[in-house]
Design an enzyme around this catalytic site. Structure first.
Site, PDB file in Angstrom:
ATOM      1  N   ASN A 136       5.142   2.314  12.232  1.00  0.00           N
ATOM      2  CA  ASN A 136       4.392   3.217  11.353  1.00  0.00           C
ATOM      3  C   ASN A 136       3.026   3.490  11.982  1.00  0.00           C
ATOM      4  OD1 ASN A 136       3.104   4.577   9.256  1.00  0.00           O
ATOM      5  ND2 ASN A 136       4.013   3.302   7.661  1.00  0.00           N
ATOM      6  N   TYR A 195      -5.433   1.609   9.283  1.00  0.00           N
ATOM      7  CA  TYR A 195      -6.039   0.274   9.214  1.00  0.00           C
ATOM      8  C   TYR A 195      -7.047   0.052  10.334  1.00  0.00           C
ATOM      9  CZ  TYR A 195      -2.357  -0.664   5.823  1.00  0.00           C
ATOM     10  OH  TYR A 195      -1.533  -0.611   4.724  1.00  0.00           O
ATOM     11  N   ALA A 232      -5.696   6.074   0.068  1.00  0.00           N
ATOM     12  CA  ALA A 232      -5.417   4.761   0.676  1.00  0.00           C
ATOM     13  C   ALA A 232      -6.712   4.083   1.116  1.00  0.00           C
ATOM     14  CB  ALA A 232      -4.459   4.915   1.859  1.00  0.00           C
ATOM     15  N   LYS A 233      -7.640   4.840   1.666  1.00  0.00           N
ATOM     16  CA  LYS A 233      -8.926   4.276   2.096  1.00  0.00           C
ATOM     17  C   LYS A 233      -9.697   3.726   0.901  1.00  0.00           C
ATOM     18  CE  LYS A 233      -9.511   7.229   6.180  1.00  0.00           C
ATOM     19  NZ  LYS A 233     -10.370   8.259   6.818  1.00  0.00           N
ATOM     20  N   VAL A 280       0.862  -1.186   0.000  1.00  0.00           N
ATOM     21  CA  VAL A 280       0.000   0.000   0.000  1.00  0.00           C
ATOM     22  C   VAL A 280       0.897   1.234   0.000  1.00  0.00           C
ATOM     23  CG1 VAL A 280      -1.845   1.229   1.161  1.00  0.00           C
ATOM     24  CG2 VAL A 280      -1.741  -1.263   1.293  1.00  0.00           C
ATOM     25  N   ALA A 281       0.825   2.018  -1.058  1.00  0.00           N
ATOM     26  CA  ALA A 281       1.689   3.196  -1.177  1.00  0.00           C
ATOM     27  C   ALA A 281       0.951   4.301  -1.911  1.00  0.00           C
ATOM     28  CB  ALA A 281       2.972   2.841  -1.929  1.00  0.00           C
ATOM     29  N   VAL A 282       1.095   5.528  -1.421  1.00  0.00           N
ATOM     30  CA  VAL A 282       0.506   6.703  -2.045  1.00  0.00           C
ATOM     31  C   VAL A 282       1.608   7.742  -2.208  1.00  0.00           C
ATOM     32  CG1 VAL A 282      -1.197   8.561  -1.833  1.00  0.00           C
ATOM     33  CG2 VAL A 282      -1.757   6.260  -1.029  1.00  0.00           C
TER      34      VAL A 282
END
Length: 269
Positions: A221, A228, A194-195, A182-184
Protein backbone atom coordinates in the site's frame (compact mmCIF):
# COMPACT_ATOMS: atom_id res chain seq x y z
CA UNK A 1 -3.42 -1.28 6.94
CA UNK A 2 -5.65 -4.18 7.76
CA UNK A 3 -5.79 -4.98 11.45
CA UNK A 4 -8.47 -6.21 13.79
CA UNK A 5 -11.44 -3.92 14.45
CA UNK A 6 -11.33 -3.19 18.18
CA UNK A 7 -9.27 -6.31 18.74
CA UNK A 8 -11.19 -8.63 16.40
CA UNK A 9 -9.67 -10.88 13.74
CA UNK A 10 -10.33 -9.78 10.17
CA UNK A 11 -9.57 -13.05 8.43
CA UNK A 12 -11.70 -13.40 5.29
CA UNK A 13 -14.39 -16.09 5.19
CA UNK A 14 -15.76 -18.19 2.41
CA UNK A 15 -19.06 -16.38 2.16
CA UNK A 16 -18.22 -15.16 -1.36
CA UNK A 17 -19.17 -18.62 -2.63
CA UNK A 18 -22.89 -17.72 -2.58
CA UNK A 19 -24.58 -16.38 -5.70
CA UNK A 20 -27.07 -13.54 -5.59
CA UNK A 21 -29.57 -12.26 -8.13
CA UNK A 22 -28.17 -9.03 -9.51
CA UNK A 23 -29.92 -5.68 -9.34
CA UNK A 24 -28.81 -2.08 -9.79
CA UNK A 25 -29.33 1.21 -7.99
CA UNK A 26 -30.01 4.32 -10.08
CA UNK A 27 -28.42 7.62 -9.15
CA UNK A 28 -30.95 10.19 -7.90
CA UNK A 29 -30.90 13.44 -9.81
CA UNK A 30 -31.40 15.61 -6.71
CA UNK A 31 -28.10 14.71 -5.02
CA UNK A 32 -24.81 16.49 -5.74
CA UNK A 33 -22.27 14.48 -7.70
CA UNK A 34 -18.83 13.59 -6.35
CA UNK A 35 -15.54 12.82 -8.04
CA UNK A 36 -15.96 9.24 -6.82
CA UNK A 37 -19.70 8.74 -6.92
CA UNK A 38 -21.20 6.84 -3.98
CA UNK A 39 -24.24 6.00 -6.07
CA UNK A 40 -22.50 4.00 -8.76
CA UNK A 41 -23.20 0.26 -8.46
CA UNK A 42 -20.29 -2.12 -8.05
CA UNK A 43 -18.57 -3.57 -11.07
CA UNK A 44 -20.48 -6.82 -10.62
CA UNK A 45 -23.81 -4.96 -10.80
CA UNK A 46 -24.65 -5.67 -7.15
CA UNK A 47 -25.65 -3.04 -4.63
CA UNK A 48 -23.36 -2.82 -1.60
CA UNK A 49 -24.52 -1.83 1.86
CA UNK A 50 -22.02 1.04 1.72
CA UNK A 51 -23.84 2.41 -1.33
CA UNK A 52 -27.12 2.47 0.58
CA UNK A 53 -25.50 4.38 3.47
CA UNK A 54 -23.84 6.84 1.09
CA UNK A 55 -27.22 7.82 -0.37
CA UNK A 56 -27.53 10.29 2.49
CA UNK A 57 -24.19 12.12 2.89
CA UNK A 58 -23.95 15.01 5.31
CA UNK A 59 -24.27 18.37 3.60
CA UNK A 60 -21.81 20.15 5.90
CA UNK A 61 -18.10 19.79 5.16
CA UNK A 62 -16.97 20.42 8.74
CA UNK A 63 -14.77 17.60 10.05
CA UNK A 64 -14.58 16.88 13.77
CA UNK A 65 -12.41 14.10 15.22
CA UNK A 66 -13.87 12.58 18.36
CA UNK A 67 -14.16 9.32 20.26
CA UNK A 68 -16.77 6.89 18.93
CA UNK A 69 -19.97 6.51 20.93
CA UNK A 70 -22.57 3.76 21.04
CA UNK A 71 -24.68 5.39 18.33
CA UNK A 72 -21.64 5.36 15.99
CA UNK A 73 -20.93 1.62 16.19
CA UNK A 74 -22.91 0.68 13.09
CA UNK A 75 -21.21 3.32 10.94
CA UNK A 76 -17.81 2.32 12.36
CA UNK A 77 -18.43 -1.31 11.36
CA UNK A 78 -19.76 -0.20 7.97
CA UNK A 79 -16.74 2.01 7.27
CA UNK A 80 -14.36 -0.75 8.30
CA UNK A 81 -16.01 -3.38 6.07
CA UNK A 82 -16.49 -1.13 3.04
CA UNK A 83 -12.78 -0.23 3.09
CA UNK A 84 -11.25 -3.61 3.94
CA UNK A 85 -13.84 -5.92 2.30
CA UNK A 86 -15.09 -3.96 -0.76
CA UNK A 87 -15.62 -7.13 -2.80
CA UNK A 88 -18.60 -8.26 -0.71
CA UNK A 89 -22.05 -7.40 -2.10
CA UNK A 90 -25.52 -7.14 -0.58
CA UNK A 91 -26.80 -9.02 1.38
CA UNK A 92 -23.52 -10.72 2.32
CA UNK A 93 -21.78 -7.43 3.14
CA UNK A 94 -24.74 -6.49 5.35
CA UNK A 95 -24.36 -9.75 7.31
CA UNK A 96 -20.63 -9.07 7.66
CA UNK A 97 -21.37 -5.64 9.11
CA UNK A 98 -23.79 -7.14 11.63
CA UNK A 99 -21.10 -9.65 12.61
CA UNK A 100 -18.46 -6.93 13.07
CA UNK A 101 -20.89 -4.74 14.99
CA UNK A 102 -21.79 -7.42 17.52
CA UNK A 103 -18.21 -8.61 17.95
CA UNK A 104 -16.92 -5.04 18.34
CA UNK A 105 -19.45 -4.28 21.08
CA UNK A 106 -18.67 -7.56 22.84
CA UNK A 107 -14.91 -6.93 22.61
CA UNK A 108 -15.34 -3.42 24.02
CA UNK A 109 -17.23 -4.79 27.04
CA UNK A 110 -14.75 -7.59 27.65
CA UNK A 111 -11.83 -5.16 27.36
CA UNK A 112 -13.36 -2.90 30.00
CA UNK A 113 -13.78 -5.85 32.37
CA UNK A 114 -10.54 -7.77 31.84
CA UNK A 115 -7.85 -5.15 31.08
CA UNK A 116 -5.94 -3.31 33.83
CA UNK A 117 -6.87 0.34 34.34
CA UNK A 118 -3.60 1.49 32.76
CA UNK A 119 -4.51 -0.25 29.50
CA UNK A 120 -6.48 2.02 27.21
CA UNK A 121 -8.20 1.62 23.86
CA UNK A 122 -10.35 4.08 21.95
CA UNK A 123 -11.90 4.26 18.51
CA UNK A 124 -11.72 7.68 16.89
CA UNK A 125 -14.15 8.77 14.19
CA UNK A 126 -14.09 11.61 11.68
CA UNK A 127 -17.51 13.19 12.08
CA UNK A 128 -18.72 15.09 9.00
CA UNK A 129 -21.36 17.75 9.47
CA UNK A 130 -21.98 17.46 13.21
CA UNK A 131 -23.66 20.66 14.27
CA UNK A 132 -22.99 20.36 18.01
CA UNK A 133 -20.02 19.56 20.19
CA UNK A 134 -21.87 18.27 23.24
CA UNK A 135 -22.09 14.61 24.23
CA UNK A 136 -25.09 12.88 22.71
CA UNK A 137 -27.00 10.14 24.50
CA UNK A 138 -29.59 7.59 23.47
CA UNK A 139 -32.24 9.59 25.35
CA UNK A 140 -31.46 12.73 23.33
CA UNK A 141 -33.31 11.95 20.12
CA UNK A 142 -32.77 15.29 18.28
CA UNK A 143 -29.03 15.20 18.96
CA UNK A 144 -28.79 11.71 17.48
CA UNK A 145 -30.28 13.04 14.25
CA UNK A 146 -27.63 15.78 14.32
CA UNK A 147 -24.66 13.59 15.21
CA UNK A 148 -23.12 13.81 11.74
CA UNK A 149 -21.76 11.22 9.35
CA UNK A 150 -18.80 8.94 10.08
CA UNK A 151 -16.36 9.38 7.18
CA UNK A 152 -13.25 7.81 8.74
CA UNK A 153 -12.13 5.68 11.68
CA UNK A 154 -8.97 4.87 13.63
CA UNK A 155 -8.28 2.62 16.62
CA UNK A 156 -5.65 3.52 19.23
CA UNK A 157 -4.45 1.43 22.19
CA UNK A 158 -1.47 0.92 24.48
CA UNK A 159 -1.83 -2.85 24.93
CA UNK A 160 1.44 -3.59 23.08
CA UNK A 161 -0.11 -6.70 21.51
CA UNK A 162 1.71 -6.08 18.22
CA UNK A 163 4.97 -4.71 19.58
CA UNK A 164 8.15 -6.79 20.04
CA UNK A 165 8.52 -8.09 23.58
CA UNK A 166 11.33 -6.88 25.86
CA UNK A 167 14.10 -8.93 27.46
CA UNK A 168 14.52 -12.69 27.94
CA UNK A 169 11.25 -12.84 29.89
CA UNK A 170 9.43 -11.30 26.91
CA UNK A 171 7.66 -8.61 28.88
CA UNK A 172 5.19 -6.28 27.22
CA UNK A 173 6.55 -2.86 26.39
CA UNK A 174 5.08 0.23 28.00
CA UNK A 175 4.90 3.84 26.89
CA UNK A 176 4.20 3.01 23.22
CA UNK A 177 0.77 3.54 21.65
CA UNK A 178 -0.40 1.57 18.63
CA UNK A 179 -2.54 2.68 15.67
CA UNK A 180 -4.75 0.32 13.68
CA UNK A 181 -7.85 0.23 11.48
CA UNK A 182 -7.20 3.54 9.70
CA UNK A 183 -9.97 3.77 7.11
CA UNK A 184 -11.65 6.61 5.22
CA UNK A 185 -14.73 6.19 3.05
CA UNK A 186 -13.90 6.29 -0.64
CA UNK A 187 -15.89 9.43 -1.47
CA UNK A 188 -14.18 11.38 1.35
CA UNK A 189 -10.58 10.49 0.55
CA UNK A 190 -8.04 13.12 -0.42
CA UNK A 191 -9.47 15.66 2.03
CA UNK A 192 -6.93 15.26 4.83
CA UNK A 193 -9.22 13.20 7.07
CA UNK A 194 -6.63 10.47 7.69
CA UNK A 195 -4.06 13.10 8.72
CA UNK A 196 -6.53 14.58 11.19
CA UNK A 197 -7.27 11.14 12.65
CA UNK A 198 -3.54 10.42 13.04
CA UNK A 199 -2.93 13.84 14.59
CA UNK A 200 -5.70 13.28 17.14
CA UNK A 201 -4.34 9.80 17.92
CA UNK A 202 -0.89 11.23 18.59
CA UNK A 203 -2.40 13.85 20.89
CA UNK A 204 -4.28 11.14 22.80
CA UNK A 205 -1.11 9.04 23.07
CA UNK A 206 0.75 11.98 24.61
CA UNK A 207 -2.05 12.43 27.13
CA UNK A 208 -1.58 8.77 28.09
CA UNK A 209 2.09 9.46 28.78
CA UNK A 210 3.37 7.56 25.74
CA UNK A 211 6.76 8.53 24.32
CA UNK A 212 6.25 6.84 20.92
CA UNK A 213 3.53 5.57 18.62
CA UNK A 214 3.71 2.62 16.22
CA UNK A 215 1.70 0.90 13.50
CA UNK A 216 1.83 -1.78 10.81
CA UNK A 217 1.30 -0.82 7.17
CA UNK A 218 0.72 -3.11 4.19
CA UNK A 219 3.99 -3.18 2.26
CA UNK A 220 2.08 -3.01 -1.04
CA UNK A 221 0.00 0.00 0.00
CA UNK A 222 2.24 2.76 -1.30
CA UNK A 223 -0.30 5.52 -0.65
CA UNK A 224 -0.62 4.61 3.03
CA UNK A 225 3.16 4.31 3.39
CA UNK A 226 3.58 7.76 1.84
CA UNK A 227 0.95 9.17 4.20
CA UNK A 228 2.66 7.83 7.32
CA UNK A 229 6.12 8.90 6.20
CA UNK A 230 4.73 12.36 5.55
CA UNK A 231 3.53 12.44 9.17
CA UNK A 232 7.01 11.59 10.47
CA UNK A 233 6.80 7.80 10.81
CA UNK A 234 9.94 5.77 10.11
CA UNK A 235 10.20 2.18 8.94
CA UNK A 236 11.79 -0.08 11.55
CA UNK A 237 13.80 -2.97 10.16
CA UNK A 238 12.88 -6.28 11.74
CA UNK A 239 16.02 -8.26 12.70
CA UNK A 240 16.60 -11.34 10.60
CA UNK A 241 14.99 -14.37 12.17
CA UNK A 242 13.06 -12.30 14.72
CA UNK A 243 9.43 -13.27 15.27
CA UNK A 244 7.81 -9.95 15.99
CA UNK A 245 4.01 -10.08 16.42
CA UNK A 246 1.94 -8.94 13.47
CA UNK A 247 -1.76 -8.19 12.92
CA UNK A 248 -4.01 -11.11 12.13
CA UNK A 249 -4.83 -10.88 8.43
CA UNK A 250 -4.49 -12.72 5.14
CA UNK A 251 -1.25 -14.76 5.03
CA UNK A 252 -0.15 -13.14 1.75
CA UNK A 253 0.03 -9.63 3.28
CA UNK A 254 3.49 -8.36 4.26
CA UNK A 255 3.74 -5.49 6.73
CA UNK A 256 6.05 -2.57 7.34
CA UNK A 257 6.54 -1.84 11.03
CA UNK A 258 6.62 1.95 11.46
CA UNK A 259 7.20 4.13 14.51
CA UNK A 260 7.30 7.80 15.47
CA UNK A 261 8.76 9.47 18.58
CA UNK A 262 6.35 11.80 20.38
CA UNK A 263 9.00 13.79 22.27
CA UNK A 264 7.40 12.86 25.56
CA UNK A 265 9.71 11.82 28.38
CA UNK A 266 6.91 11.06 30.83
CA UNK A 267 6.72 7.40 29.93
CA UNK A 268 9.31 4.87 30.98
CA UNK A 269 10.30 1.65 29.28
Amino acid sequence: MLTPLLGISVTSTAINSFKIQQFSLKKPTSFPSHHVSPFSPSKSGLCRASEVVDLFPALCSQVRIREARLVDYWEVAETHCSCFFPEYSFPLDFLLRIDRLLLAMLAAMLTALSRPRACKRICLVADIGSGSSHHQTLSSFPSILNKGYVAGILTLDNFADYLPRKGPRRRRRTGIAYISNVAVRENFRGKGIAKKLIGKAESMARSWGCRAIALHCDLNNSMATKLYKGQGYKCVKVPKGAKWPQPRSSPDITFNFMMKLLNNSAASD
